[in-house]
Motif scaffolding. Structure first.
Motif, PDB file in Angstrom:
ATOM      1  N   GLY A  96     -46.589   7.982   6.951  1.00  0.00           N
ATOM      2  CA  GLY A  96     -46.600   6.744   6.183  1.00  0.00           C
ATOM      3  C   GLY A  96     -45.264   6.349   5.598  1.00  0.00           C
ATOM      4  O   GLY A  96     -45.198   5.523   4.677  1.00  0.00           O
ATOM      5  N   ILE A  97     -44.185   6.941   6.127  1.00  0.00           N
ATOM      6  CA  ILE A  97     -42.845   6.642   5.625  1.00  0.00           C
ATOM      7  C   ILE A  97     -42.339   5.347   6.242  1.00  0.00           C
ATOM      8  O   ILE A  97     -42.617   5.040   7.399  1.00  0.00           O
ATOM      9  CB  ILE A  97     -41.900   7.817   5.961  1.00  0.00           C
ATOM     10  N   LEU A  98     -41.609   4.568   5.473  1.00  0.00           N
ATOM     11  CA  LEU A  98     -40.987   3.347   5.975  1.00  0.00           C
ATOM     12  C   LEU A  98     -39.902   3.739   6.975  1.00  0.00           C
ATOM     13  O   LEU A  98     -38.966   4.473   6.632  1.00  0.00           O
ATOM     14  CB  LEU A  98     -40.376   2.555   4.823  1.00  0.00           C
ATOM     15  N   VAL A  99     -40.016   3.265   8.215  1.00  0.00           N
ATOM     16  CA  VAL A  99     -39.058   3.604   9.268  1.00  0.00           C
ATOM     17  C   VAL A  99     -38.306   2.334   9.667  1.00  0.00           C
ATOM     18  O   VAL A  99     -38.918   1.312   9.980  1.00  0.00           O
ATOM     19  CB  VAL A  99     -39.760   4.216  10.492  1.00  0.00           C
ATOM     20  N   VAL A 100     -36.987   2.425   9.659  1.00  0.00           N
ATOM     21  CA  VAL A 100     -36.123   1.268   9.863  1.00  0.00           C
ATOM     22  C   VAL A 100     -35.096   1.594  10.936  1.00  0.00           C
ATOM     23  O   VAL A 100     -34.454   2.652  10.884  1.00  0.00           O
ATOM     24  CB  VAL A 100     -35.377   0.915   8.549  1.00  0.00           C
ATOM     25  N   SER A 101     -34.916   0.701  11.898  1.00  0.00           N
ATOM     26  CA  SER A 101     -33.851   0.905  12.885  1.00  0.00           C
ATOM     27  C   SER A 101     -32.769  -0.138  12.711  1.00  0.00           C
ATOM     28  O   SER A 101     -33.040  -1.298  12.373  1.00  0.00           O
ATOM     29  CB  SER A 101     -34.401   0.845  14.315  1.00  0.00           C
ATOM     30  N   LEU A 102     -31.540   0.283  12.911  1.00  0.00           N
ATOM     31  CA  LEU A 102     -30.396  -0.610  12.907  1.00  0.00           C
ATOM     32  C   LEU A 102     -29.883  -0.713  14.335  1.00  0.00           C
ATOM     33  O   LEU A 102     -29.736   0.291  15.031  1.00  0.00           O
ATOM     34  CB  LEU A 102     -29.294  -0.070  11.998  1.00  0.00           C
ATOM     35  N   CYS A 103     -29.649  -1.937  14.784  1.00  0.00           N
ATOM     36  CA  CYS A 103     -29.082  -2.176  16.103  1.00  0.00           C
ATOM     37  C   CYS A 103     -29.932  -1.491  17.195  1.00  0.00           C
ATOM     38  O   CYS A 103     -31.137  -1.665  17.245  1.00  0.00           O
ATOM     39  CB  CYS A 103     -27.629  -1.709  16.121  1.00  0.00           C
ATOM     40  N   THR A 104     -29.303  -0.688  18.030  1.00  0.00           N
ATOM     41  CA  THR A 104     -30.016  -0.067  19.149  1.00  0.00           C
ATOM     42  C   THR A 104     -30.828   1.162  18.747  1.00  0.00           C
ATOM     43  O   THR A 104     -31.419   1.820  19.596  1.00  0.00           O
ATOM     44  CB  THR A 104     -29.029   0.313  20.259  1.00  0.00           C
ATOM     45  N   GLY A 105     -30.900   1.442  17.463  1.00  0.00           N
ATOM     46  CA  GLY A 105     -31.824   2.474  16.996  1.00  0.00           C
ATOM     47  C   GLY A 105     -33.255   2.127  17.345  1.00  0.00           C
ATOM     48  O   GLY A 105     -34.134   2.998  17.338  1.00  0.00           O
ATOM     49  N   ALA A 106     -33.501   0.855  17.691  1.00  0.00           N
ATOM     50  CA  ALA A 106     -34.838   0.423  18.100  1.00  0.00           C
ATOM     51  C   ALA A 106     -35.341   1.199  19.311  1.00  0.00           C
ATOM     52  O   ALA A 106     -36.556   1.404  19.473  1.00  0.00           O
ATOM     53  CB  ALA A 106     -34.838  -1.072  18.403  1.00  0.00           C
ATOM     54  N   PHE A 107     -34.421   1.650  20.173  1.00  0.00           N
ATOM     55  CA  PHE A 107     -34.841   2.411  21.348  1.00  0.00           C
ATOM     56  C   PHE A 107     -35.489   3.741  20.943  1.00  0.00           C
ATOM     57  O   PHE A 107     -36.412   4.210  21.609  1.00  0.00           O
ATOM     58  CB  PHE A 107     -33.651   2.659  22.276  1.00  0.00           C
TER      59      PHE A 107
END
Length: 209
Positions: A96-107
């Protein structure tokens, strides 16, 4: 107290890491909450920036202790995602932790299955590839950032600042976001639906007038 974890490892962009550190820097002297920032990595020491050593403070097994996990972009975004990092991101989401990606961290978030059925974005150069590899993601290739609930993604470079300021606004209020933006000398708000770039080319006809 907010505990922020920044995932680092081979190839993670030092710029994105420093953006996360800067947004969540200690500004308690200006009335803001004092966050705890952890540097998470699979290996004991990770040096990503020759000018400023980035060293692990916690291993990946501690992700369940976080409030926010930030996944920076990669210098080689099309390379296979590190299996230990993908597993850590999946565990964080399950907790249940907030997970955030920056730029290509989306992969990395995509590889962990967090983006299936969701709107997501990444740097415009790699948006088509993200959509090709993960067809169940609703890739918003023009957006600066997007998300809902406990999963958020951002486009390249300064869009990560926009997203993190948006999350500060949601967590700590508009005044806190303004304080952070002022310290960073950056706009306090750009909407997530703002286009990543604009075509500023000048038509030849206009040059002739």
């Amino acid at each position: 107290m907010t505990t922020v974890g920044i995932l680092v490892g081979p190839g993670r962009r030092a710029f994105d890491i420093e953006v996360a550190r800067e947004v969540y820097d200690d500004r308690s002297d200006r009335g803001l909450p004092r966050p705890t920032v952890r540097i998470l990595a699979a290996k004991k020491i990770t040096d990503l920036d020759p000018l400023r050593s980035i060293r692990r403070t916690h291993d990946l097994s501690t992700v369940a202790e976080l409030d926010i996990l930030i996944v920076p972009g990669s210098e080689e975004p099309l390379a296979e995602c590190h299996s230990q990092e993908v597993a850590a991101v999946a565990r964080a989401a399950s907790a249940g932790i907030l997970v955030v990606s920056l730029c290509t961290g989306a992969f990395t978030l995509a590889a962990a299955g967090l983006l299936d059925g969701r709107n997501a974005t990444t740097h415009w150069r790699f948006a088509d590839e993200l959509a090709r590899r993960y067809p169940h993601i609703h890739v918003q290739s023009r957006d600066l950032y997007c998300g809902e609930g406990r999963v958020w993604t951002s486009a390249g470079v300064t869009a990560g600042v926009d997203l993190l300021l948006h999350l500060v606004r949601l967590d700590w209020g508009a005044s806190a976001a303004e304080t952070v933006a002022k310290a960073m000398v950056t706009p306090v708000f750009r909407p997530g639906t703002q286009a990543q770039f604009a075509d500023t080319s000048i038509p030849k006809r206009a040059l002739q007038n």
